[in-house]
Design a protein around this motif. Structure first.
Motif, mmCIF file in Angstrom:
data_model
loop_
_atom_site.group_PDB
_atom_site.id
_atom_site.type_symbol
_atom_site.label_atom_id
_atom_site.label_comp_id
_atom_site.label_asym_id
_atom_site.label_seq_id
_atom_site.Cartn_x
_atom_site.Cartn_y
_atom_site.Cartn_z
ATOM 1 N N ALA A 159 -7.450 -0.904 -1.414
ATOM 2 C CA ALA A 159 -6.730 0.131 -2.156
ATOM 3 C C ALA A 159 -5.254 -0.233 -2.188
ATOM 4 O O ALA A 159 -4.646 -0.467 -1.136
ATOM 5 N N VAL A 160 -4.700 -0.294 -3.383
ATOM 6 C CA VAL A 160 -3.298 -0.669 -3.570
ATOM 7 C C VAL A 160 -2.587 0.448 -4.319
ATOM 8 O O VAL A 160 -3.033 0.870 -5.395
ATOM 9 N N GLN A 161 -1.495 0.938 -3.754
ATOM 10 C CA GLN A 161 -0.680 1.964 -4.407
ATOM 11 C C GLN A 161 0.789 1.587 -4.232
ATOM 12 O O GLN A 161 1.452 2.005 -3.276
ATOM 13 N N PRO A 162 1.346 0.782 -5.149
ATOM 14 C CA PRO A 162 2.738 0.352 -4.998
ATOM 15 C C PRO A 162 3.748 1.481 -5.183
ATOM 16 O O PRO A 162 4.857 1.407 -4.662
ATOM 17 N N ASN A 163 3.335 2.526 -5.930
ATOM 18 C CA ASN A 163 4.223 3.674 -6.153
ATOM 19 C C ASN A 163 3.358 4.872 -6.522
ATOM 20 O O ASN A 163 2.135 4.780 -6.563
ATOM 21 N N GLN A 177 -2.342 3.338 -9.103
ATOM 22 C CA GLN A 177 -3.292 3.128 -8.013
ATOM 23 C C GLN A 177 -4.385 2.181 -8.484
ATOM 24 O O GLN A 177 -4.831 2.242 -9.626
ATOM 25 N N LEU A 178 -4.821 1.304 -7.564
ATOM 26 C CA LEU A 178 -5.902 0.368 -7.848
ATOM 27 C C LEU A 178 -6.837 0.349 -6.644
ATOM 28 O O LEU A 178 -6.392 0.242 -5.494
ATOM 29 N N GLY A 179 -8.152 0.471 -6.900
ATOM 30 C CA GLY A 179 -9.123 0.476 -5.815
ATOM 31 C C GLY A 179 -10.314 -0.404 -6.117
ATOM 32 O O GLY A 179 -10.710 -0.564 -7.289
ATOM 33 N N ILE A 207 -14.581 -1.007 -9.368
ATOM 34 C CA ILE A 207 -13.131 -1.126 -9.439
ATOM 35 C C ILE A 207 -12.593 0.013 -10.285
ATOM 36 O O ILE A 207 -13.205 0.403 -11.289
ATOM 37 N N SER A 208 -11.479 0.574 -9.876
ATOM 38 C CA SER A 208 -10.896 1.690 -10.605
ATOM 39 C C SER A 208 -9.381 1.571 -10.582
ATOM 40 O O SER A 208 -8.797 1.036 -9.632
#
Length: 303
Positions: free
Chosen positions: A162-166, A170-172, A189-190
């Protein structure tokens, strides 16, 4: 228990009691069946987090190990199963003491769960979280069937990112693969994005067939939704779900919404299609009004 060296050891004991009355269950020897049982389980959860400071934030790497023991699952052939028919094995339930989705099934036997959890907490508020793990059935009867990812002595490998730079993006990603990495059994993937007036999300799933779980065919689907803020309180929204294998839209929707402090009203047009080509697409129009302190009322019609 927290040790000075950083280990967190949590023993646990659970006792579940149930009284079941079943009627007209297909395949059962009697039309009515009543049974009672006590289902105990016990285990220990061991975690050892390692924390590191960086110029851009802080990271935490946590190895996790669990041992859980329970008696074999009681014979369920004479009981109905309405809430635990399918199982989506992934990192969200890897470390649960009972991984069935409902109460009609019970996970028995002794097993060991092991994995790694990683978190990166940026000074700017961004985060990255990753996890990977596996389950090992070491004794007793395995409650799971083929296609679940948990049916053998060693489960499939499960992982997540799970990536949330700001706050805007959001990317999961979730994946379940064979233990020897020879095949991907499921992946999803979302991504979601929030801009000034527009917010939306898009997801893709690829899942292999599992006849024992009512999924006879390989499935690939993509779905998404979006909202556009027209003005203060007024929003235009829509969504879709598309079956890639069958090359057809499963569902499409479009609507308008009014949202204020005291109420939320939604008018939605939905169109659904079905596997059977002889069945026409179902079209509905629905109006719902949610009052903050009273409840929700609504209705609709199909055509």
């Amino acid at each position: 228990m927290l040790f000075r060296s950083g280990q967190v050891i949590t023993p646990f004991v659970k006792l579940r009691g149930e009284l079941t009355f079943s009627e007209n269950v297909p395949g059962a020897p009697a039309s009515e069946e009543t049974s009672a049982s006590l289902l105990p389980s016990a285990g220990v959860d061991v975690r050892w987090p390692f924390i590191a400071a960086h110029d851009f934030g802080q990271s935490v790497l946590t190895p996790v190990g669990q041992f859980i023991a329970a008696p074999n699952e009681p014979n369920r052939d004479n009981h109905g199963n309405e809430d635990a028919i399918t199982l989506n094995f992934d990192t969200t339930n890897l470390f649960l003491d009972d991984r069935f989705s409902g109460y009609d099934r019970y996970e028995g036997g002794a097993r060991i769960n092991a994995g790694l959890l990683y978190s990166l907490l940026g000074d700017n508020g961004g985060t990255i979280k990753a996890s990977i793990g596996e389950s090992f059935h070491v004794a007793g009867k395995n409650s799971f069937t083929s296609g679940s990812g948990l049916d053998g002595p060693a489960s499939d490998l499960v992982g997540a990112l799970a990536v949330q730079p700001n706050d805007a993006f959001q990317l999961g990603y979730q994946v379940r693969v064979e233990e020897d990495l020879s095949a991907i059994n499921s992946q999803e993937i979302s991504a979601s994005l929030i801009l000034d007036r527009i917010a939306g999300s898009l997801s893709y799933a690829d899942v292999v067939s599992a006849p024992d779980y009512g999924r006879p065919n390989h499935e690939q689907q993509i779905w998404g939704d979006a909202v556009y803020r027209l003005s203060e309180g007024w929003n235009l929204f829509g969504g879709f779900r598309y079956d890639i294998e069958a090359s057809r839209f499963m569902e499409k929707s479009l609507g308008v919404e009014y949202d204020c402090d005291c109420m939320k009203a939604r008018l939605t047009y939905t169109e659904k299609s079905y596997d059977d080509s002889d069945v026409e697409a179902g079209k509905t129009i629905k109006l719902s009004v949610e009052f903050r302190t009273i409840g929700t009322v609504g209705g609709g019609f199909g055509f």
